[in-house]
Design a protein around this motif. Structure first.
Motif, PDB file in Angstrom:
ATOM      1  N   GLY A 172       0.774  -1.229   0.000  1.00 41.40           N
ATOM      2  CA  GLY A 172       0.000   0.000   0.000  1.00 41.40           C
ATOM      3  C   GLY A 172       0.808   1.283   0.000  1.00 41.40           C
ATOM      4  N   ASP A 173       2.132   1.204  -0.186  1.00 40.43           N
ATOM      5  CA  ASP A 173       2.950   2.433  -0.137  1.00 40.43           C
ATOM      6  C   ASP A 173       3.119   3.105  -1.494  1.00 40.43           C
ATOM      7  OD1 ASP A 173       4.721   0.769  -1.437  1.00 40.43           O
ATOM      8  OD2 ASP A 173       6.291   0.868   0.074  1.00 40.43           O
ATOM      9  N   GLY A 174       2.484   2.568  -2.544  1.00 38.49           N
ATOM     10  CA  GLY A 174       2.529   3.221  -3.849  1.00 38.49           C
ATOM     11  C   GLY A 174       3.627   2.751  -4.773  1.00 38.49           C
ATOM     12  N   PHE A 175       4.405   1.728  -4.359  1.00 37.54           N
ATOM     13  CA  PHE A 175       5.471   1.146  -5.169  1.00 37.54           C
ATOM     14  C   PHE A 175       6.614   2.148  -5.389  1.00 37.54           C
ATOM     15  CE2 PHE A 175       1.364  -0.647  -6.440  1.00 37.54           C
ATOM     16  CZ  PHE A 175       1.545  -1.971  -6.073  1.00 37.54           C
ATOM     17  N   TYR A 176       7.631   1.701  -6.112  1.00 38.21           N
ATOM     18  CA  TYR A 176       8.802   2.551  -6.333  1.00 38.21           C
ATOM     19  C   TYR A 176       8.455   3.792  -7.153  1.00 38.21           C
ATOM     20  CZ  TYR A 176      13.542   3.960  -7.646  1.00 38.21           C
ATOM     21  OH  TYR A 176      14.699   4.675  -7.851  1.00 38.21           O
ATOM     22  N   LYS A 177       7.493   3.665  -8.058  1.00 41.23           N
ATOM     23  CA  LYS A 177       7.161   4.776  -8.976  1.00 41.23           C
ATOM     24  C   LYS A 177       6.581   5.988  -8.243  1.00 41.23           C
ATOM     25  CE  LYS A 177       2.646   2.673  -9.968  1.00 41.23           C
ATOM     26  NZ  LYS A 177       1.839   1.983 -11.015  1.00 41.23           N
TER      27      LYS A 177
END
Length: 410
Positions: free
Chosen positions: A342-347
């Protein structure tokens, strides 16, 4: 009275800590004994010598080939020897000490692994081969950004960019930044997450800064693969021990420290003091501010043995030291993934960090600082003092009163 007792107790603790703390004198050289040849090839090999009262810890931070760190414990009279032509050609036994080390251990920052987290689990072991890419750190172009050499600390900042895998003809933009720190005594690092270090440890900080991701991956995440080489029983896995802590004073919101220790040799009984360790807080930051709002988690995975020892470390400084003897030594890989569900991924920010310690002996344990102890003492002691005073007052009020005319009436 309570405040005076608290102050005296803190003073005794402070004096005891300062008396038990060991201090080392640091001396360092970049490419010792190699001048023109190393300048032409943009070589960075830093030799850090930490002299104590009874022994010397030697560190080598190397960026020729695959970035690696070597730690060796010797008598104070031992010195480093490098045969530079062979060393730059990555030949075995081109790096040695004038006296055989009592102990040695090394870490190779081997791979940056990109994986497509399709189901947002933040776990690399759920990604199959088609959803995984491997970036080998030896294919980055490493340059020295800054260097600070003092008798109390040594800082080296490196940056790797212009990734190009010659074997697969793969190129990526973006950079990896590596910061290494050497210390002379026990304290907390000034770099978030403010890891506790000793005079027997080196800090490694890794930043993945706007690394180009695979265009076919919609949810890219990254993991870092380390190789642990050297002292320890090669048949026993590294000990991984996540520890809970009551104190988050230096890293707000993080109440855990992960320790990885090398297994002792069979003939060594003292498992806690005979080897090396890695230590980190399971936190990564997705912005340069490194505050609580930009923090995400890390996840470590069980260590795995590496069977083809020589080929695994061939292009690193550790092969220059161990040579063919590495086949009889401990060699295991350790993978740590960065990010949480849930942290939004690397992007989301294209920025991630990971900080860890490499040390010899017993890993340091976090304790409450003197300020926290004083606040706790006041918080407990002041209400207790008020309760005692109130109780005494009430007791005095309830005591029977003697009237002066009692004796006159008699």
């Amino acid at each position: 009275m309570a405040s005076a007792s608290t102050f005296c107790l803190l003073l005794v603790v402070a004096l005891a800590d300062s008396a038990s703390s060991t201090r080392r004198t640091l001396r360092s050289w970049v490419n010792p004994g190699c001048d023109e040849q190393c300048r032409e090839r943009n070589v960075t090999t830093l030799y850090l010598r930490a002299d104590g009262p009874n022994d010397t810890l030697h560190y080598l931070w190397d960026f020729v080939g695959t970035p690696s760190v070597l730690l060796a414990l010797t008598p104070p009279s031992a010195w480093l020897n490098i045969t530079w032509d062979d060393y730059l050609a990555r030949r075995g036994n081109s790096l040695s000490f004038s006296e055989k080390p009592a102990y040695s251990f090394g870490i190779i920052i081997n791979k940056i692994i990109e994986f497509n987290d399709v189901n947002d689990t933040a776990l690399i072991n759920t990604a199959d081969v088609t959803n995984t890419n491997v970036l080998r750190t030896e294919y980055f172009n490493w340059r020295r950004v800054s260097l600070s050499q003092k008798s109390e600390f040594v800082y080296l900042d490196m940056e790797g960019n212009s990734y190009h895998d010659t074997a697969k003809n793969i190129s990526r933009y973006g950079s990896i930044k590596l910061s290494l720190r050497g210390f002379c005594t026990i304290d907390h690092s000034d770099m978030v997450p403010h890891m506790l270090h000793t005079e027997n440890s080196t800090q490694v900080d890794i930043i993945l800064d706007h690394i180009e991701t695979n265009r076919t991956f919609s949810n890219s995440r990254f993991a870092i693969e380390l190789l642990a080489v050297g002292g320890g029983d090669p048949e026993i896995p590294l000990f991984v021990d996540p520890k809970k802590s009551l104190d988050d004073e230096h890293t707000p919101g993080i109440f855990e420290v992960v320790e990885v220790r090398t297994p002792p040799y069979r003939e060594v009984m003292d498992a806690l003091n005979a080897g090396s360790y890695l230590q980190w807080r399971p936190v990564s930051y997705n912005s340069a501010s490194r505050d609580v709002t930009s923090s995400t988690e890390t996840m470590q995975y069980p260590p795995k043995q590496v069977f083809n020892h020589t080929s695994a470390i061939k292009n690193s400084m550790l092969y220059c030291y161990y040579g063919e003897t590495v086949d009889d030594l401990l060699l295991q890989k350790l993978v740590v993934s960065l990010g949480s569900k849930g942290d939004g991924f690397y992007k989301r920010t294209s920025y991630l960090t990971w900080t860890f310690m490499i040390g010899y002996g017993t890993p340091p344990e976090e304790r409450f600082s003197y300020l926290v102890i004083m606040i706790i003492s006041i918080g407990i002691g002041l209400p207790l003092l008020i309760m005692i005073i109130t109780g005494l007052y009430l007791c005095i009020r309830r005591m029977p009163k003697q009237h002066g005319n009692v004796y006159l009436s008699r």
